[in-house]
Scaffold this active site. Structure first.
Site, PDB file in Angstrom:
ATOM      1  N   GLN A 136       0.825  -1.204   0.000  1.00 52.63           N
ATOM      2  CA  GLN A 136       0.000   0.000   0.000  1.00 52.63           C
ATOM      3  C   GLN A 136       0.862   1.257   0.000  1.00 52.63           C
ATOM      4  O   GLN A 136       0.353   2.362  -0.115  1.00 52.63           O
ATOM      5  CB  GLN A 136      -0.913   0.009   1.241  1.00 52.63           C
ATOM      6  CG  GLN A 136      -1.885  -1.151   1.273  1.00 52.63           C
ATOM      7  CD  GLN A 136      -2.742  -1.194   2.527  1.00 52.63           C
ATOM      8  OE1 GLN A 136      -2.915  -2.246   3.111  1.00 52.63           O
ATOM      9  NE2 GLN A 136      -3.291  -0.061   2.957  1.00 52.63           N
ATOM     10  N   GLU A 184     -12.845   4.253   5.432  1.00 51.31           N
ATOM     11  CA  GLU A 184     -12.846   3.418   6.638  1.00 51.31           C
ATOM     12  C   GLU A 184     -14.008   3.710   7.578  1.00 51.31           C
ATOM     13  O   GLU A 184     -14.259   2.948   8.515  1.00 51.31           O
ATOM     14  CB  GLU A 184     -11.511   3.584   7.378  1.00 51.31           C
ATOM     15  CG  GLU A 184     -10.353   2.945   6.610  1.00 51.31           C
ATOM     16  CD  GLU A 184      -9.017   3.478   7.073  1.00 51.31           C
ATOM     17  OE1 GLU A 184      -8.818   4.704   7.001  1.00 51.31           O
ATOM     18  OE2 GLU A 184      -8.184   2.672   7.522  1.00 51.31           O
ATOM     19  N   ARG A 235      -8.654  -1.506   8.156  1.00 48.10           N
ATOM     20  CA  ARG A 235      -9.702  -0.540   7.809  1.00 48.10           C
ATOM     21  C   ARG A 235     -10.153   0.216   9.055  1.00 48.10           C
ATOM     22  O   ARG A 235     -11.320   0.177   9.436  1.00 48.10           O
ATOM     23  CB  ARG A 235     -10.871  -1.266   7.161  1.00 48.10           C
ATOM     24  CG  ARG A 235     -11.558  -0.385   6.139  1.00 48.10           C
ATOM     25  CD  ARG A 235     -12.385  -1.124   5.168  1.00 48.10           C
ATOM     26  NE  ARG A 235     -12.988  -0.191   4.231  1.00 48.10           N
ATOM     27  CZ  ARG A 235     -13.707  -0.540   3.195  1.00 48.10           C
ATOM     28  NH1 ARG A 235     -13.913  -1.796   2.929  1.00 48.10           N
ATOM     29  NH2 ARG A 235     -14.231   0.367   2.398  1.00 48.10           N
ATOM     30  N   CYS A 236      -9.211   0.890   9.664  1.00 46.17           N
ATOM     31  CA  CYS A 236      -9.392   1.352  11.035  1.00 46.17           C
ATOM     32  C   CYS A 236      -9.013   2.798  11.249  1.00 46.17           C
ATOM     33  O   CYS A 236      -9.196   3.331  12.330  1.00 46.17           O
ATOM     34  CB  CYS A 236      -8.468   0.535  11.925  1.00 46.17           C
ATOM     35  SG  CYS A 236      -6.755   0.791  11.444  1.00 46.17           S
TER      36      CYS A 236
HETATM   37  N1  MCN Z   1     -14.147   9.342  -2.367  1.00 47.43           N
HETATM   38  C1  MCN Z   1     -15.044  10.209  -2.953  1.00 47.43           C
HETATM   39  N2  MCN Z   1     -15.445  11.327  -2.268  1.00 47.43           N
HETATM   40  C2  MCN Z   1     -14.990  11.575  -1.011  1.00 47.43           C
HETATM   41  C3  MCN Z   1     -14.096  10.676  -0.401  1.00 47.43           C
HETATM   42  C4  MCN Z   1     -13.684   9.559  -1.113  1.00 47.43           C
HETATM   43  O1  MCN Z   1     -15.475   9.958  -4.069  1.00 47.43           O
HETATM   44  N3  MCN Z   1     -15.359  12.668  -0.345  1.00 47.43           N
HETATM   45  C5  MCN Z   1     -13.648   8.184  -3.111  1.00 47.43           C
HETATM   46  C6  MCN Z   1     -12.165   8.376  -3.437  1.00 47.43           C
HETATM   47  O2  MCN Z   1     -11.968   9.119  -4.547  1.00 47.43           O
HETATM   48  C7  MCN Z   1     -11.670   6.945  -3.532  1.00 47.43           C
HETATM   49  C8  MCN Z   1     -12.524   6.226  -2.498  1.00 47.43           C
HETATM   50  O3  MCN Z   1     -13.702   7.029  -2.318  1.00 47.43           O
HETATM   51  O4  MCN Z   1     -11.894   6.449  -4.827  1.00 47.43           O
HETATM   52  C9  MCN Z   1     -11.813   6.089  -1.140  1.00 47.43           C
HETATM   53  O5  MCN Z   1     -11.199   7.306  -0.847  1.00 47.43           O
HETATM   54  P1  MCN Z   1     -10.559   7.699   0.573  1.00 47.43           P
HETATM   55  O6  MCN Z   1     -11.630   7.787   1.576  1.00 47.43           O
HETATM   56  O7  MCN Z   1      -9.706   8.882   0.334  1.00 47.43           O
HETATM   57  O8  MCN Z   1      -9.663   6.453   0.980  1.00 47.43           O
HETATM   58  P2  MCN Z   1      -8.353   5.863   0.283  1.00 47.43           P
HETATM   59  O9  MCN Z   1      -8.498   5.920  -1.168  1.00 47.43           O
HETATM   60  O10 MCN Z   1      -7.153   6.420   0.905  1.00 47.43           O
HETATM   61  O11 MCN Z   1      -8.506   4.351   0.645  1.00 47.43           O
HETATM   62  C10 MCN Z   1      -7.929   3.794   1.790  1.00 47.43           C
HETATM   63  C11 MCN Z   1      -8.950   3.022   2.563  1.00 47.43           C
HETATM   64  C12 MCN Z   1      -8.321   2.189   3.594  1.00 47.43           C
HETATM   65  S1  MCN Z   1      -7.228   2.904   4.635  1.00 47.43           S
HETATM   66  C13 MCN Z   1      -8.627   0.874   3.707  1.00 47.43           C
HETATM   67  S2  MCN Z   1      -7.973   0.031   5.008  1.00 47.43           S
HETATM   68  C14 MCN Z   1      -9.497   0.226   2.743  1.00 47.43           C
HETATM   69  C15 MCN Z   1     -10.416   1.176   2.092  1.00 47.43           C
HETATM   70  O12 MCN Z   1      -9.746   2.251   1.649  1.00 47.43           O
HETATM   71  N4  MCN Z   1      -9.004  -0.755   1.959  1.00 47.43           N
HETATM   72  C16 MCN Z   1      -9.714  -1.131   0.842  1.00 47.43           C
HETATM   73  N5  MCN Z   1     -11.292   0.647   1.192  1.00 47.43           N
HETATM   74  C17 MCN Z   1     -10.906  -0.439   0.448  1.00 47.43           C
HETATM   75  N6  MCN Z   1     -11.613  -0.839  -0.627  1.00 47.43           N
HETATM   76  C18 MCN Z   1     -11.162  -1.876  -1.375  1.00 47.43           C
HETATM   77  N7  MCN Z   1     -11.891  -2.261  -2.433  1.00 47.43           N
HETATM   78  N8  MCN Z   1     -10.007  -2.519  -1.080  1.00 47.43           N
HETATM   79  C19 MCN Z   1      -9.272  -2.185   0.004  1.00 47.43           C
HETATM   80  O13 MCN Z   1      -8.142  -2.807   0.280  1.00 47.43           O
HETATM   81 CU1  CUM Z   2      -6.372   1.281   9.286  1.00 50.41          CU
HETATM   82  S1  CUM Z   2      -6.293   0.074   7.623  1.00 50.41           S
HETATM   83 MO1  CUM Z   2      -6.178   1.310   6.104  1.00 50.41          MO
HETATM   84  O1  CUM Z   2      -5.502   2.526   7.062  1.00 50.41           O
HETATM   85  O2  CUM Z   2      -4.940   0.807   5.215  1.00 50.41           O
END
Ligand code: MCN
Ligand code: CUM
Length: 788
Positions: A223, A742, A372-373
């Site tokens: 990641q 998360e 996912r925390c």
């Molecule tokens: N998004 C959006 N509008 C927002 C916020 C987010 O459209 N206001 C969209 C983003 O553009 C992105 C998705 O939602 O496409 C997730 O965005 P974000 O909340 O920024 O999170 P990350 O992309 O950083 O994803 C990380 C997060 C984590 S930490 C874990 S753990 C987890 C999760 O994502 N692991 C996943 N969701 C997952 N989903 C899949 N399918 N697989 C994982 O391993």
């Molecule tokens: Cu806390 S699990 Mo995600 O932060 O990769």
């Protein structure tokens, strides 16, 4: 409410565009680490310990090496020659790559067999003869702190017992005083069990060292590829692996969920092996190896919540024991050994709070990896949300009403929490009210009263959580010293099509679609004309990767700002082409026009073409921009989840009747992707609430090390998720967006637990730890009946 600025063809923010990456995935064209096949590639398989705590008396390689195709058996002694038998964890503890003398948990790597084929490597691993001297394992973290408990980590200088560290936040004296004086104090010890990050794809690596060019190419389920590259260079610099020669490619990833943040021993052994042998080495975990060798959660939290008799919350105290296994390999920012656990004061406005934590070693798999925390927010939210429901039950107040009366009010943002966070924005009343309306809360309350009168067990559970995501501002947030900014680099080609690269790394979150949408929103170039790349450290700008729902808060912001740099440059070009001064140019997404003469205009594509063909004198040609975004604060999404359950008194079976989830993640880039993220996250919320938990016996044997015994919910077990949102933009994020991915996993477990316990309340059952399984419910019912 948010309204789209762009047409569906351009596809900026707010459009529910289907994921671009799905064409690849649905046609079976994804490219995962296990798909990588390099010429001459060897395969590595681990010999693993049957014991949780044992001395290694001897390792005999002879029979394994006699098998045709087995090329090497690598032991800790072999690695020790290069000082590679130990490695640092992300939190500056130390972890064995391979042991030289002692085994610390069941299934720990003992040695690695390298062969021409995976089947031969498995045969080789079975032929290795290891002689162990088993010792009594320490499994219970409370007993690990007993005076006479054996010292598990004598290798650590100054380590006199199994206590790793103490951490605290807040004013202990004032909090205890407020609790002592309060009308009502509710107390509970809450355990969040060890659970497993059950991605579809296990962890793996293909490492390939070229002795001539001295280049190290590593395909990795990571990641955070850039951070890992730096760590590899720091750890293996002394043997000649230098950062410019290391290329890490994280290709498609079949789910990360936090489990693909850390560095695992297998990665290091594969890298060391290719370095020594000079041939590519592949290591892919099997399912049980993946299940047994990592974990998330495992916090034992002693909570006290104090309030007036009519329910004004006054103080919260939580003392936690964290079981880290034999080393603290948590993936957290350096200054935050307990992650963001201090968000545990929740969505409520009160003055006094104190949180402390003691971490201990046991003979279990290492970690405290995330799942996912958002860095331990799951634990924090479970603690406060269970306690608020307990308080409601104790004083006989409706738990929704109690929350509405204690919420931080929308005028109070930015809100300084008692444990030091500055919540950016929120409207908690609106979110909860929307959830109550969607559910039909009052009707369910009536139905519950009727059912109770008939002796039936029905429960309603609420969770109104505050999340904290988007680490983070570089003054506070770093991993091994590297500041937690993130990055975007945009190249717009002469024909107006673009390639953009990011320091984050999608594992299924849909970045190829949503980053393109952000750029479409800012530039007016259709999302379908924009290619998104992540995960290759040779090409992507440096970034700290994807976890803690940070991609939108950090790299998403970087994309917007980099695009704005291009819009500014384009303005100069447009002025030149239209023969007016820059001040006379107006920008509306996708088009520059002359103020007062809108018929005189140039599209973004025309301006881009000019940037390569007809630029103003003195201007640098091309249409490219990069931005490294250091966020001023984290983002604080919130949500209100309500769950309705019925429990069968005869069998303990739990039926989730309704689950309503309202999330507020500020402005939304792609509503369909957010909904998908929420559905997946809620399923990973019901999982620990009702099914999951790694169990050990007194010898440290894992009792449920396969999916036959470790229950992961499928579509069959998942209720129909009913989702919705409120929108409170983040005031400091360039797009007003907050992370969301998360939130559902963080928010769902207490809603489910609260609902089940509410159902059982008439029987006098006031708390159950998750996972709340039918057999646990049944036992509790029998016990309650005996008491009655
Ligand atoms: N998004 C959006 N509008 C927002 C916020 C987010 O459209 N206001 C969209 C983003 O553009 C992105 C998705 O939602 O496409 C997730 O965005 P974000 O909340 O920024 O999170 P990350 O992309 O950083 O994803 C990380 C997060 C984590 S930490 C874990 S753990 C987890 C999760 O994502 N692991 C996943 N969701 C997952 N989903 C899949 N399918 N697989 C994982 O391993
Ligand atoms: Cu806390 S699990 Mo995600 O932060 O990769």
């Amino acid at each position: 409410m948010f309204s789209c600025k762009t047409s569906p063809e351009v596809g900026g923010m707010g459009h529910s565009i289907k994921r671009k990456e799905d064409a690849r995935f649905l046609h079976g064209k994804g490219n995962y680490v296990d798909d990588v096949k390099l010429p001459g590639m060897l395969h590595m398989v681990m010999v693993r310990s049957p014991y949780a705590y044992a001395k290694i008396k001897s390792i005999n390689k002879d029979k394994a090496l006699a098998i045709d195709g087995v090329l090497a058996v690598i032991t800790g002694e072999d690695l020790a020659q290069y000082n590679l038998h130990w490695m640092p964890t992300l939190l500056s503890d130390s972890q064995m790559v391979l042991p030289t003398d002692t085994i610390m948990h069941q299934s720990q790597e003992v040695c690695a067999v390298i062969a021409t084929d995976r089947y031969i490597a498995v045969d080789g691993a079975e032929a290795v003869e290891v002689e162990y001297e088993p010792m009594q394992a320490i499994v219970d973290p409370f007993k690990a702190l007993d005076e006479d408990a054996p010292l598990l980590r004598p290798d650590k200088e100054g380590q006199e017992n199994n206590h790793i560290y103490h951490w605290e936040r807040g004013d202990k004296a004032k909090t205890e005083e407020a609790i002592a004086k309060a009308d009502v104090v509710v107390k509970e010890r809450i355990h969040l069990p060890r659970i497993h990050v059950a991605s579809i794809e296990t962890c793996g690596v293909v490492a390939s060292y070229d002795k001539v060019t001295e280049k190290m190419l590593i395909y990795l389920t990571s990641q955070a590829p850039h951070a890992i590259r730096t760590i590899v260079a720091l750890v293996a610099g002394h043997v000649g692996l230098s950062e410019e020669k290391i290329r890490i490619i994280a290709p498609d990833i079949g789910g990360g969920f936090g489990g693909k943040v850390p560095v695992y021993p297998g990665y290091v052994i594969a890298i060391a092996a290719t370095f020594l042998i000079g041939k590519p080495v592949k290591w892919i975990e099997d399912r049980s190896e993946n299940l047994v060798n990592g974990f998330a959660r495992d916090y034992h939290m002693d909570c006290e919540l104090a309030a007036t008799k009519d329910g004004k919350i006054q103080a919260f105290k939580v003392s936690t024991l964290a079981d880290h296994g034999y080393t603290d390999s948590s993936a957290n920012p350096s200054k935050y050994p307990t992650g963001m656990f201090s968000i545990c004061t929740g969505s409520y406005d009160y003055e006094h709070a104190f949180a402390e934590l003691d971490a201990v070693y046991t003979n279990k798999a290492p970690g405290g990896v995330a799942y996912r925390c958002s860095f331990r927010v799951t634990e924090a939210v479970h603690a406060i949300e269970r306690m608020v429901d307990k308080l409601a039950a104790e004083i006989g107040k409706d738990p929704a009403q109690l929350r509405l009366e204690n919420f931080i009010k929308k005028e109070q943002f930015p809100y300084s929490s008692p444990l030091g966070w500055s919540y950016d924005s929120g409207d908690y009343h609106a979110t909860l009210k929307k959830a109550m309306d969607m559910l039909g809360y009052d009707d369910y309350k009536k139905e519950q009263a009727e059912k109770r009168a008939q002796g039936k067990l029905m429960g309603i559970g609420i969770s109104t959580f505050t999340e904290v995501v988007g680490a983070g501002p570089s003054k506070d947030f770093d991993i091994l010293g590297i500041a937690m900014f993130d990055s975007a680099e945009i190249r717009v080609h002469p024909t107006g099509k673009a390639l953009a690269r990011f320091g984050t790394k999608s594992q299924g979150q849909g970045h190829e679609t949503t980053y393109a949408q952000i750029l479409a929103e800012e530039l007016g170039i259709p999302y379908s004309d924009i290619e998104i790349e992540e995960g290759d450290t040779d090409t992507a700008p440096y970034g700290l990767g994807t976890y803690a729902s940070r991609s939108t808060p950090t790299a998403g912001a970087a994309a917007a700002i980099a695009a704005r740099k291009l819009v500014d440059k384009g303005k100069k070009i447009a002025a030149y082409l239209l023969e007016v001064s820059e001040e006379d140019i107006e920008w509306e997404v996708g088009k520059y026009s002359v103020k007062g003469a809108p018929e005189k205009s140039k599209t973004i594509q025309e301006v881009v073409f000019a940037s390569y063909t007809n630029i103003p004198p003195g201007m640098e040609p091309g249409f490219e921009a990069t931005h490294y975004y250091d966020p001023p604060n984290l983002t604080f999404p919130n949500g209100a989840y309500i769950c309705v359950v019925e429990v069968d008194e005869e069998t303990g079976a739990i039926d989730v009747k309704r689950f309503v989830a309202i999330d507020d993640c500020g402005n939304i880039i792609n509503p369909m992707i957010v909904e998908g993220q929420v559905h997946g996250g809620l399923t990973q919320g019901i999982a620990p609430a009702m099914y999951e938990g790694i169990q050990y016996d007194d010898e440290g044997n894992v009792l449920n090390g396969t999916f036959m015994d470790y229950l992961v919910p499928t579509a069959v077990e998942s209720p129909k998720w009913e989702t919705g949102h409120t929108i409170t933009p983040s005031p400091h994020h360039p797009l007003g967006a907050k992370g969301v991915a998360e939130s559902p996993t963080v928010g769902a477990p207490p809603a489910i637990a609260n609902a089940i316990i509410d159902a059982l309340y008439p029987l006098g059952i006031k708390h159950l730890d998750i996972p709340i399984t039918p057999s646990k419910v049944w036992d509790a019912i029998q016990e309650a009946k005996q008491k009655a």
